[in-house]
Enzyme design. Structure first.
Site, short mmCIF file in Angstrom:
data_model
loop_
_atom_site.label_atom_id
_atom_site.label_comp_id
_atom_site.label_asym_id
_atom_site.label_seq_id
_atom_site.Cartn_x
_atom_site.Cartn_y
_atom_site.Cartn_z
N GLY A 1 62.78 30.62 121.95
CA GLY A 1 63.25 30.76 120.59
C GLY A 1 63.80 32.12 120.20
O GLY A 1 64.38 32.26 119.12
N GLY B 1 65.43 30.59 126.55
CA GLY B 1 66.70 30.05 127.03
C GLY B 1 67.83 30.95 126.58
O GLY B 1 68.33 31.80 127.32
N ARG C 1 78.80 24.13 119.60
CA ARG C 1 77.89 24.74 118.62
C ARG C 1 78.49 24.89 117.22
O ARG C 1 77.81 24.60 116.24
CB ARG C 1 77.37 26.09 119.13
CG ARG C 1 76.57 25.99 120.44
CD ARG C 1 75.91 27.30 120.82
NE ARG C 1 74.86 27.64 119.89
CZ ARG C 1 74.92 28.54 118.94
NH1 ARG C 1 75.99 29.31 118.81
NH2 ARG C 1 73.93 28.74 118.12
N CYS D 1 90.91 15.87 118.21
CA CYS D 1 91.26 15.15 116.99
C CYS D 1 90.02 14.88 116.16
O CYS D 1 89.51 13.75 116.09
CB CYS D 1 92.00 13.88 117.34
SG CYS D 1 93.56 14.29 118.12
N GLU D 2 89.50 15.90 115.54
CA GLU D 2 88.34 15.87 114.64
C GLU D 2 88.50 17.05 113.69
O GLU D 2 88.79 18.16 114.15
CB GLU D 2 87.03 16.10 115.41
CG GLU D 2 86.60 15.01 116.35
CD GLU D 2 86.10 13.76 115.64
OE1 GLU D 2 85.72 13.84 114.45
OE2 GLU D 2 86.10 12.70 116.29
C1 LIG Z 1 65.22 24.43 124.01
C2 LIG Z 1 63.82 24.76 124.34
C3 LIG Z 1 63.47 26.07 124.67
C4 LIG Z 1 64.45 27.24 124.65
O1 LIG Z 1 64.84 27.61 123.39
P1 LIG Z 1 65.69 28.95 123.21
O2 LIG Z 1 65.87 29.06 121.74
O3 LIG Z 1 66.98 28.74 123.91
O4 LIG Z 1 64.90 30.06 123.75
C5 LIG Z 1 62.16 26.32 125.04
N1 LIG Z 1 61.24 25.34 125.05
C6 LIG Z 1 61.54 24.07 124.74
C7 LIG Z 1 60.49 23.04 124.80
C8 LIG Z 1 62.83 23.73 124.36
O5 LIG Z 1 63.12 22.47 124.04
#
Ligand SMILES: *Cc1c(COP(=O)(O)O)cnc(C)c1O
Length: 421
Positions: A240, A276, A313, A344-345
Site C-alpha cells: 500500500g 507492489g 489507470r 473509442c471511449e
Molecule cells: C494489490 C495488493 C498488494 C499491493 O498493493 P500496492 O499498493 O501495490 O503496494 C498487496 N497485498 C495484496 C493482498 C494486494 O491485493
C-alpha cells in the site's frame, strides 16, 4: 562512473538511465513500456534499508513483491535475484513467480476468490502461506483433505479507512476483502483441529497508494491485538505504500519501519510485507507518439498512439500521470493541450488542460510513473495489440515483452462449423 538511475533530463532530452528515450522509441516502436532496472533496485534498497535500520537481522520482514503491479518476467526475475518473495493473487501469478525463480517458500497467495484448482496448485507447491479470505474458502480447503501440512494465514479486515481512492481501498468493514477479528478467532481454532491444516498467522492489506501513516498504524494495532491473542507465528502486514505521481507528500519510510518495529515486532512473529506499486511504480514509463493534433473550439487535443487499453489507470481510477515531452525539455511551456488515446471511449483521456511546450504530430511524450498497474492491466480492447516492453540498466537495454502482432490478436478465435451450415 556510476550510471544514472531512472528517468531524468539530459541535454534537453528525457533519458532512461543512460539511454536516450527518442532513440529507444525508434528502435522498439511505440507505444512502449520502458522499465529501469536500476531504479527498481534502488527502490528495493530504500525499503530494505528502512527495515534494516529499524530491526535487527533475522527480524526483518520478508518483502513479498505484489506481482499484480507488474507481472513481467524480467521484472519478476529482478525481484528474485534481489532475494524478494512474491504475493500472488492467482494461479497464473504463482506460475509466473516460480518461473522467474522466486522459491515457493517465499510465496504467499492472497486473493478474494481462489478456485479449488488454484488452491490445489498452491498446496502441491508447498508455498509459504495461503491467506484465507473467508469461512467458505476455509471450508473448501478442509474438504481437500490435504496430505501434507498447509500453512494458513487469515486475512483480517481491520475496518480502517485508508484515505485513498475508493476503488483502491480494501480495509473498511463493507469491503469484500478479509474478515472481522471475531470470525478469524473461530476459524483459527477450527483449522487447528483439522489434520495437516496449520493456522500460522494473519494478513491484511488496507489499500493502495497510501500517503499517510495513520491508517497503517491503526491497521497494525488491530493486527497486533489479534496476533497476540492467537499467538501467531507470522504476521503479513500488506502493501500500500504510495509513490509520488504529482508531488504528493509521501510516507517517511523510516517512520513506517518504526511502526513495524514498535507495533508488530514485539510479537516475535515472522513478518511479511507485500509492496507492489512502491517498488515498480516510478521505475517505468509509457512512451507514446503523437498521432495527430486535433484542433477544436477549446484546447487542441494531442491524440496519442497509447490508449486506455495500454494504461487503464486514468480511466479506471481517475489517476493523473505526468506527461512529459521527450525532446525539447527546456522549451517554454506555452501551450495548453488535452491529451487523449485513440480508443473509442470518452474515458480514454489522459489529461485535460495540460501545460506543455509546442508539440506536433510525430513528437514523443512519456506518461510517467506507469511501472505499476500499467502493462499488467493492459488489454487488447479495440483490437489493439499489447504494447512492447523493454528494460534498461545503465547503458544496456533489451526487449522484455515483444509487441503483439495483429495475427496474435485473432489467432485463438474459432468459428464453429454449424454457424454457416
Ligand atoms: C494489490 C495488493 C498488494 C499491493 O498493493 P500496492 O499498493 O501495490 O503496494 C498487496 N497485498 C495484496 C493482498 C494486494 O491485493
Amino acid at each position: 562512473m556510476k550510471h544514472a538511475e531512472g528517468f531524468h533530463d539530459r541535454e534537453g532530452i528525457l533519458y532512461a538511465d543512460d539511454l536516450n528515450l527518442a532513440d529507444l522509441a525508434w528502435e522498439y516502436g511505440t507505444p512502449l513500456y520502458v522499465y529501469s532496472a536500476s531504479r527498481i533496485r534502488q527502490k528495493i534498497g530504500m525499503l530494505s534499508d528502512a527495515f534494516a535500520s529499524a530491526l535487527p537481522p533475522g527480524r526483518r520482514p520478508l518483502i513479498a513483491f505484489a506481482t499484480k503491479a507488474n507481472t513481467n518476467k524480467a521484472v519478476l526475475n529482478l525481484m528474485a535475484s534481489s532475494g524478494l518473495g512474491a504475493d500472488v493473487v492467482s494461479g497464473g501469478e504463482m506460475l509466473r513467480a516460480m518461473a522467474a525463480g522466486i522459491p515457493a517458500e517465499k510465496i504467499v497467495f492472497s486473493g478474494v476468490g481462489k478456485t479449488d484448482e488454484e488452491l490445489r496448485y498452491a498446496i502441491d507447491h508447498d508455498i509459504l502461506q495461503i491467506n484465507v479470505e473467508s469461512a467458505a474458502e476455509l471450508e473448501r480447503i478442509m474438504a481437500m483433505k490435504p496430505t501434507r501440512p498447509v500453512r494458513l494465514g487469515f486475512r483480517l479486515n481491520p475496518d480502517v479507512d485508508a484515505g485513498t481512492h475508493a476503488k483502491i481501498s480494501t480495509g473498511h468493514s463493507e469491503s469484500k476483502f478479509g474478515m472481522p477479528a471475531e470470525e478469524i478467532a473461530d476459524l483459527y481454532a477450527l483449522a487447528g483441529s483439522i489434520p495437516n491444516l496449520k493456522p500460522v498467522g494473519l494478513s491484511l492489506h488496507i489499500g493502495s497508494q497510501l500517503t499517510s501513516l495513520d491508517p497503517f498504524a491503526a491497521a497494525f494495532e488491530n493486527l497486533a491485538r489479534l496476533g497476540q491473542k492467537l499467538k501467531c507465528e507470522t504476521l503479513d502486514f500488506g502493501g500500500g505504500l504510495g509513490i509520488s505521481y504529482n508531488n504528493e507528500k509521501l510516507v517517511d519510510l523510516n517512520v513506517y519501519a518504526g511502526l513495524v518495529r514498535d507495533i508488530l515486532a514485539p510479537l516475535n512473529a515472522a513478518l511479511i510485507t507485500e509492496p507492489g506499486r512502491f517498488l515498480v511504480g516510478d521505475g517505468g514509463i509509457l512512451l507514446s507518439r503523437i498521432i495527430d493534433v486535433k484542433t477544436t473550439t477549446g484546447d487542441p487535443i494531442l491524440i496519442l498512439d497509447a490508449g486506455m487499453n495500454d494504461l487503464m489507470r486514468p480511466a479506471l481510477y481517475d489517476a493523473v500521470h505526468r506527461i512529459l515531452p521527450v525532446s525539447g525539455r527546456g522549451n517554454e511551456y506555452k501551450m495548453t493541450f488535452d491529451i487523449a488515446g485513440p480508443v473509442c471511449e470518452s474515458s480514454d483521456i489522459f489529461a485535460s488542460a495540460q501545460s506543455l511546450p509546442e508539440l506536433k504530430r510525430g513528437d514523443l511524450v512519456a506518461l510517467m510513473d506507469t511501472g505499476a498497474y500499467g502493462a499488467s492491466m493492459a488489454s487488447t480492447y479495440n483490437s489493439r495489440p499489447l504494447p512492447a516492453e523493454i528494460m534498461v540498466d545503465g547503458s544496456r537495454h533489451g526487449l522484455v515483452r515483444k509487441r503483439q502482432t495483429l495475427q496474435d490478436i485473432i489467432r485463438d478465435e474459432t468459428v464453429p462449423d454449424w454457424l454457416n451450415a
